[in-house]
Write a protein that holds these residues in place. Structure first.
Motif, PDB file in Angstrom:
ATOM      1  N   ARG A 162       1.057  -1.014  -0.220  1.00 15.73           N
ATOM      2  CA  ARG A 162      -0.224   0.370  -0.061  1.00 15.73           C
ATOM      3  C   ARG A 162       0.878   1.160   0.238  1.00 15.73           C
ATOM      4  NH1 ARG A 162      -2.642  -2.916   4.385  1.00 15.73           N
ATOM      5  NH2 ARG A 162      -2.012  -0.789   5.522  1.00 15.73           N
ATOM      6  N   LEU A 163       1.947   0.972   1.344  1.00 18.38           N
ATOM      7  CA  LEU A 163       2.793   2.555   1.139  1.00 18.38           C
ATOM      8  C   LEU A 163       3.705   2.624   0.070  1.00 18.38           C
ATOM      9  CD1 LEU A 163       3.875   4.588   2.655  1.00 18.38           C
ATOM     10  CD2 LEU A 163       6.108   2.962   2.718  1.00 18.38           C
ATOM     11  N   ARG A 217       3.867   5.923  -5.402  1.00 19.32           N
ATOM     12  CA  ARG A 217       3.407   5.966  -6.682  1.00 19.32           C
ATOM     13  C   ARG A 217       3.148   7.054  -7.185  1.00 19.32           C
ATOM     14  NH1 ARG A 217       3.040   0.451  -8.729  1.00 19.32           N
ATOM     15  NH2 ARG A 217       4.926   0.291  -7.111  1.00 19.32           N
ATOM     16  N   CYS A 218       1.499   6.731  -6.723  1.00 21.16           N
ATOM     17  CA  CYS A 218       0.520   7.682  -7.226  1.00 21.16           C
ATOM     18  C   CYS A 218       0.661   9.241  -6.305  1.00 21.16           C
ATOM     19  CB  CYS A 218      -0.790   7.387  -6.446  1.00 21.16           C
ATOM     20  SG  CYS A 218      -2.396   8.466  -6.637  1.00 21.16           S
ATOM     21  N   CYS A 219       1.244   9.815  -6.015  1.00 21.45           N
ATOM     22  CA  CYS A 219       1.703  11.190  -5.328  1.00 21.45           C
ATOM     23  C   CYS A 219       3.052  11.483  -5.997  1.00 21.45           C
ATOM     24  CB  CYS A 219       2.231  11.076  -3.991  1.00 21.45           C
ATOM     25  SG  CYS A 219       0.962  10.886  -2.080  1.00 21.45           S
ATOM     26  N   VAL A 220       3.719  10.644  -6.495  1.00 22.92           N
ATOM     27  CA  VAL A 220       4.845  11.325  -7.097  1.00 22.92           C
ATOM     28  C   VAL A 220       4.683  11.645  -9.216  1.00 22.92           C
ATOM     29  CG1 VAL A 220       6.851  10.297  -8.670  1.00 22.92           C
ATOM     30  CG2 VAL A 220       6.643   9.946  -6.185  1.00 22.92           C
ATOM     31  N   ALA A 221       3.347  10.503  -9.247  1.00 21.05           N
ATOM     32  CA  ALA A 221       2.507  11.347 -10.459  1.00 21.05           C
ATOM     33  C   ALA A 221       2.138  12.772 -10.504  1.00 21.05           C
ATOM     34  CB  ALA A 221       2.169   9.856 -10.994  1.00 21.05           C
ATOM     35  N   HIS A 222       1.533  13.071  -9.355  1.00 21.71           N
ATOM     36  CA  HIS A 222       0.676  14.192  -9.107  1.00 21.71           C
ATOM     37  C   HIS A 222       1.537  15.016  -8.383  1.00 21.71           C
ATOM     38  CE1 HIS A 222      -1.925  11.164  -9.629  1.00 21.71           C
ATOM     39  NE2 HIS A 222      -2.866  11.841 -10.583  1.00 21.71           N
ATOM     40  N   SER A 225      -8.899   5.138  -2.055  1.00 22.81           N
ATOM     41  CA  SER A 225      -9.124   3.225  -2.665  1.00 22.81           C
ATOM     42  C   SER A 225      -7.477   2.851  -2.476  1.00 22.81           C
ATOM     43  CB  SER A 225      -9.678   3.543  -3.747  1.00 22.81           C
ATOM     44  OG  SER A 225      -8.419   4.135  -4.685  1.00 22.81           O
ATOM     45  N   LEU A 226      -6.688   2.958  -1.825  1.00 23.95           N
ATOM     46  CA  LEU A 226      -5.619   2.652  -2.414  1.00 23.95           C
ATOM     47  C   LEU A 226      -5.332   2.031  -0.615  1.00 23.95           C
ATOM     48  CD1 LEU A 226      -2.945   4.332  -4.271  1.00 23.95           C
ATOM     49  CD2 LEU A 226      -3.941   2.251  -4.683  1.00 23.95           C
ATOM     50  N   ILE A 227      -5.393   2.923   0.124  1.00 28.62           N
ATOM     51  CA  ILE A 227      -5.346   2.874   1.978  1.00 28.62           C
ATOM     52  C   ILE A 227      -6.030   1.662   2.622  1.00 28.62           C
ATOM     53  CG2 ILE A 227      -3.826   4.453   2.204  1.00 28.62           C
ATOM     54  CD1 ILE A 227      -6.666   6.254   3.643  1.00 28.62           C
ATOM     55  N   ASP A 228      -5.882   1.118   3.870  1.00 30.74           N
ATOM     56  CA  ASP A 228      -6.479   0.538   4.760  1.00 30.74           C
ATOM     57  C   ASP A 228      -7.231   2.029   5.186  1.00 30.74           C
ATOM     58  OD1 ASP A 228      -7.358  -1.099   6.584  1.00 30.74           O
ATOM     59  OD2 ASP A 228      -6.755  -2.596   6.595  1.00 30.74           O
TER      60      ASP A 228
END
Lengths: 96, 96
Positions: free
Chosen positions: A19-20, A25-30, A57-60
């Motif tokens: 998840r981390l 990765r999602c944050c780096v893309a934005h 949607s990615l986190i628990d």
């Protein structure tokens, strides 16, 4: 507008470590990583909603924490940095 | 006003781990820990300068990073939290 994204992901399990990686990765893309789990993202309203939904949607939700801080369009004087890892201003042209 | 304090302290050495403890202890004394290295502090202008100087004196400017985000007085709608570790609003009365 500049949105600050901070997160704490529980990495005690293999799923947590996955998840981390996905959240990072999602944050780096934005946006720009300014500290380990702190990102500055230059977004419009729609992009902000999309990013928030994607990360959510990615986190628990029981174990991990996401926080979003909307700094608005006039953010430069709101931010002070001290020490290592200087950053660029995502709102300014990047001259290479 | 609400000031967000985020930090990355290099903990590869004993001194680094000591700096981390000192920085965290100082932040705990001034605000609410909302994530591992993210604090929300309700401060006036003078308190903000004092906290910034204090924390700057504790870190190693070559290895550690401090970031301060001034969210102003009307911050409630600027902050979105998703997942674990809900927090209280430092600006609101705490009813025990």
């Amino acid at each position: 507008m500049l949105v600050l994204v901070t997160y704490d992901v529980n990495t005690k399990t293999t799923q947590g470590r996955k998840r981390l990686r996905q959240v990072a990765r999602c944050c780096v893309a934005h946006g720009q990583r300014v500290q380990n789990s702190v990102f500055e993202c230059s977004l419009d309203e729609v992009q902000y909603v999309i990013l928030r939904d994607r990360l959510s949607s990615l986190i628990d939700g029981e174990k991990d924490s996401l926080r979003f801080y909307n700094l608005g369009n006039h953010y430069q004087r709101k931010i002070v940095h001290v020490g290592a890892k200087p950053t660029y201003d995502p709102g300014e042209p990047l001259i290479l």
